[in-house]
Design an enzyme around this catalytic site. Structure first.
Site, PDB file in Angstrom:
ATOM      1  N   ASP A  13      48.237  61.892  50.760  1.00  0.00           N
ATOM      2  CA  ASP A  13      49.366  60.995  50.514  1.00  0.00           C
ATOM      3  C   ASP A  13      48.929  59.542  50.384  1.00  0.00           C
ATOM      4  O   ASP A  13      49.668  58.622  50.741  1.00  0.00           O
ATOM      5  CB  ASP A  13      50.429  61.130  51.629  1.00  0.00           C
ATOM      6  CG  ASP A  13      50.799  62.576  51.861  1.00  0.00           C
ATOM      7  OD1 ASP A  13      51.125  63.242  50.875  1.00  0.00           O
ATOM      8  OD2 ASP A  13      50.727  63.043  53.018  1.00  0.00           O
ATOM      9  N   LYS A  16      47.180  58.956  45.250  1.00  0.00           N
ATOM     10  CA  LYS A  16      46.275  59.402  44.171  1.00  0.00           C
ATOM     11  C   LYS A  16      47.016  59.524  42.853  1.00  0.00           C
ATOM     12  O   LYS A  16      46.478  59.202  41.807  1.00  0.00           O
ATOM     13  CB  LYS A  16      45.668  60.768  44.510  1.00  0.00           C
ATOM     14  CG  LYS A  16      44.747  60.752  45.700  1.00  0.00           C
ATOM     15  CD  LYS A  16      44.188  62.126  45.992  1.00  0.00           C
ATOM     16  CE  LYS A  16      45.180  63.105  46.553  1.00  0.00           C
ATOM     17  NZ  LYS A  16      45.679  62.804  47.895  1.00  0.00           N
ATOM     18  N   GLY A  40      51.816  66.791  46.854  1.00  0.00           N
ATOM     19  CA  GLY A  40      53.012  66.145  46.335  1.00  0.00           C
ATOM     20  C   GLY A  40      52.647  64.760  45.863  1.00  0.00           C
ATOM     21  O   GLY A  40      52.474  63.861  46.668  1.00  0.00           O
ATOM     22  N   HIS A  41      52.440  64.625  44.577  1.00  0.00           N
ATOM     23  CA  HIS A  41      52.094  63.313  44.040  1.00  0.00           C
ATOM     24  C   HIS A  41      53.343  62.620  43.531  1.00  0.00           C
ATOM     25  O   HIS A  41      54.068  63.185  42.728  1.00  0.00           O
ATOM     26  CB  HIS A  41      51.111  63.453  42.874  1.00  0.00           C
ATOM     27  CG  HIS A  41      49.758  63.880  43.314  1.00  0.00           C
ATOM     28  ND1 HIS A  41      48.762  64.194  42.433  1.00  0.00           N
ATOM     29  CD2 HIS A  41      49.249  64.026  44.534  1.00  0.00           C
ATOM     30  CE1 HIS A  41      47.696  64.531  43.109  1.00  0.00           C
ATOM     31  NE2 HIS A  41      47.958  64.446  44.389  1.00  0.00           N
ATOM     32  N   GLN A 224      45.461  66.918  48.249  1.00  0.00           N
ATOM     33  CA  GLN A 224      45.193  66.718  49.675  1.00  0.00           C
ATOM     34  C   GLN A 224      44.089  65.648  49.778  1.00  0.00           C
ATOM     35  O   GLN A 224      44.093  64.738  48.977  1.00  0.00           O
ATOM     36  CB  GLN A 224      44.790  68.015  50.396  1.00  0.00           C
ATOM     37  CG  GLN A 224      45.925  69.021  50.510  1.00  0.00           C
ATOM     38  CD  GLN A 224      46.075  69.851  49.255  1.00  0.00           C
ATOM     39  OE1 GLN A 224      45.122  70.405  48.746  1.00  0.00           O
ATOM     40  NE2 GLN A 224      47.275  69.935  48.750  1.00  0.00           N
TER      41      GLN A 224
HETATM   42  P1  IMP Z   1      48.593  73.847  53.946  1.00  0.00           P
HETATM   43  O1  IMP Z   1      47.781  73.167  52.901  1.00  0.00           O
HETATM   44  O2  IMP Z   1      50.034  74.050  53.535  1.00  0.00           O
HETATM   45  O3  IMP Z   1      47.964  75.112  54.448  1.00  0.00           O
HETATM   46  O4  IMP Z   1      48.661  72.877  55.227  1.00  0.00           O
HETATM   47  C1  IMP Z   1      47.504  72.546  55.976  1.00  0.00           C
HETATM   48  C2  IMP Z   1      47.512  71.090  56.394  1.00  0.00           C
HETATM   49  O5  IMP Z   1      47.330  70.265  55.254  1.00  0.00           O
HETATM   50  C3  IMP Z   1      48.821  70.643  57.037  1.00  0.00           C
HETATM   51  O6  IMP Z   1      48.537  69.673  58.017  1.00  0.00           O
HETATM   52  C4  IMP Z   1      49.556  70.000  55.881  1.00  0.00           C
HETATM   53  O7  IMP Z   1      50.512  69.062  56.325  1.00  0.00           O
HETATM   54  C5  IMP Z   1      48.398  69.326  55.163  1.00  0.00           C
HETATM   55  N1  IMP Z   1      48.663  69.101  53.744  1.00  0.00           N
HETATM   56  C6  IMP Z   1      48.683  70.003  52.747  1.00  0.00           C
HETATM   57  N2  IMP Z   1      48.941  69.419  51.579  1.00  0.00           N
HETATM   58  C7  IMP Z   1      49.050  68.113  51.809  1.00  0.00           C
HETATM   59  C8  IMP Z   1      49.273  66.963  50.978  1.00  0.00           C
HETATM   60  O8  IMP Z   1      49.395  67.035  49.761  1.00  0.00           O
HETATM   61  N3  IMP Z   1      49.325  65.767  51.611  1.00  0.00           N
HETATM   62  C9  IMP Z   1      49.142  65.645  52.945  1.00  0.00           C
HETATM   63  N4  IMP Z   1      48.926  66.676  53.751  1.00  0.00           N
HETATM   64  C10 IMP Z   1      48.873  67.897  53.196  1.00  0.00           C
END
Ligand code: IMP
Length: 431
Positions: A13, A16, A40-41, A224
């Site tokens: 977040d 990017k 989520g961009h 991420q």
């Molecule tokens: P997952 O990717 O849904 O398995 O979640 C694993 C961890 O990554 C959790 O702490 C999520 O909140 C975090 N996470 C996954 N995608 C994002 C993102 O796009 N931004 C920030 N955190 C993320």
């Protein structure tokens, strides 16, 4: 041509999407290579905010071909929803400007159900987005996954789904939602969305190899961020893919030498969603002020983000891993009103000062941040477009970060719009 990667330098977040969107104007291909619709961009384009999840951020640039490569995991229902949502707002995605790898793994309904079930039971909660990302990568590693190429072989696909449903109902007999899915219903729901996606499917190895041979320019868009990387992040509180630059070659099917420049994206402070260690987290009114001023709520899940000061120990670590050519400091304006700004320059662990980023979650939870306090500038920066115009105190802050990390700061973002950007590094300029 010079190929770029844009990588999150913290826990995601960082903004990017905005940098990719600025850069994408001059790239021929924009490639997502890991993650899924957990990302989520937010991109603000002509005053309108768009939230992209699995879609590469090049979609607003008519020239760019957008590629969802093999390393991504895709929920076909969500991808179709995203395509349709963009179409309703005037962004047309065709087989010419959106390509999906035939080796890309599918997130099927049972992956999401298992993800959410696990988060609801037991004590080892990760705080996932509940979108089935982890289970889809588990299935891939366990060699039980289904890929886009399998969709073109209906009998094979159906037999594999049938086998999965049978085995899942034995393994997870306690999950009622899972039992509700019969093969017939699953196939009837999947078929129409898979049919919409089929014309977009390509062999992305061939596609990107040909693109490179023609001298096309490629932009790899990380989702991420480095501290959520499965190998190098704050394990086990991470996502299930290689979300730092090391993942590009495997996730996009390109030789490691493909990437010329790596742009690190870092907020002027730090946020994290979900569980896991966060050494500079603030539980006070400053943390609340950052959340409010930065509107720190998840694009994907709407969850309030945890907020804290900029952590230079962590940024230095992510620079070691990614070899940033330049770093973009995002959301500087969120700090505009603060009387002082802190940056973490070391950790205190068991009475000792350290400057490396510990691997163990136990150590990371135990560290105490050692701060450098810099004076706040307490004046608006959102209207500023050149480095020279920035307040001297901002320059001192930027200078401190550059010296600590040993990497130039090439871009400073002072607001959500494309235009609200100070670009110092010529390589990041639109040409
Ligand atoms: P997952 O990717 O849904 O398995 O979640 C694993 C961890 O990554 C959790 O702490 C999520 O909140 C975090 N996470 C996954 N995608 C994002 C993102 O796009 N931004 C920030 N955190 C993320």
């Amino acid at each position: 041509m010079t190929n770029f990667a844009v990588i999150g330098a913290q826990w995601g977040d960082e903004g990017k999407g905005k940098v990719v969107d600025i850069l994408a104007r001059r790239f021929d291909y924009v490639i997502r290579y890991q993650g899924g619709h957990n990302a989520g961009h937010s991109v603000v384009f002509q005053g309108e905010r768009f939230a992209l999840h699995v879609m590469p951020s090049g979609v607003f640039n008519e020239k760019a071909v957008n590629v969802i490569a093999n390393g991504v995991v895709v929920d076909p229902f969500q991808l179709v929803k995203e395509i349709e949502g963009l179409r309703n707002r005037g962004v047309e995605l065709t087989p010419d400007n959106l390509k999906i790898s035939n080796r890309m793994h599918l997130i099927l309904p049972y992956h999401g159900i298992i993800d959410r079930h696990r988060e609801g039971v037991g004590s080892r909660k990760i705080g996932t987005t509940g979108r089935g990302i982890g289970p889809a990568y588990e299935w891939k590693a366990a060699r039980r996954g289904l890929r886009m190429c399998d969709v073109f072989h209906p009998e094979y696909f159906k037999a594999a789904v049938a086998a999965e449903l049978e085995s899942l109902n034995n393994r997870f007999s306690e999950i009622e939602e899972l039992r509700a899915w019969g093969l017939k219903e699953m196939m009837a729901k999947l078929q129409p969305v898979l049919d919409i996606l089929k014309p977009h499917v390509v062999d992305s190895v061939e596609l990107l190899s040909a693109a490179r041979a023609e001298g096309a320019s490629l932009l790899f868009e990380g989702a991420q961020a480095t501290l959520l990387d499965i190998d190098f992040g704050t394990y086990p509180y991470v996502t299930s893919s290689n979300s730092c630059a090391v993942g590009i070659s495997a996730g996009a099917g390109v030789p490691p030498s493909t990437v010329d420049e790596v742009v690190g994206i870092c907020k002027a402070y730090t946020t994290r969603v979900g569980e896991g260690p966060f050494p500079t987290e603030l539980h006070d009114e400053t943390g609340e002020a950052l959340r409010k001023a930065g509107f720190e709520f998840g694009t994907t899940t709407g969850r309030p983000r945890r907020c804290g000061w900029l952590d230079l120990v962590a940024l230095n670590y992510t620079h070691q891993l990614n070899g940033f050519s330049t770093v973009a400091i995002m959301k500087l304006d969120v700090l505009d009103e603060l009387p002082e700004v802190k940056v973490c320059k070391a950790y205190r662990l068991n009475g000792e000062e350290i400057t490396h980023f510990p691997a163990s979650p136990v150590d990371l939870n135990a560290v105490e941040p050692v701060y450098e306090t810099l004076p706040g500038w307490q004046e608006p920066t959102t209207h500023i477009r050149t480095y020279e115009e920035l307040p001297e105190k901002v320059k001192a802050y930027i200078d401190y970060i550059e010296k600590y990390v040993g990497c130039p700061i090439g871009l400073i973002s002072v607001g959500p719009d494309r235009e609200q950007t100070v670009i110092r590094d010529r390589r990041l300029k639109d040409d």
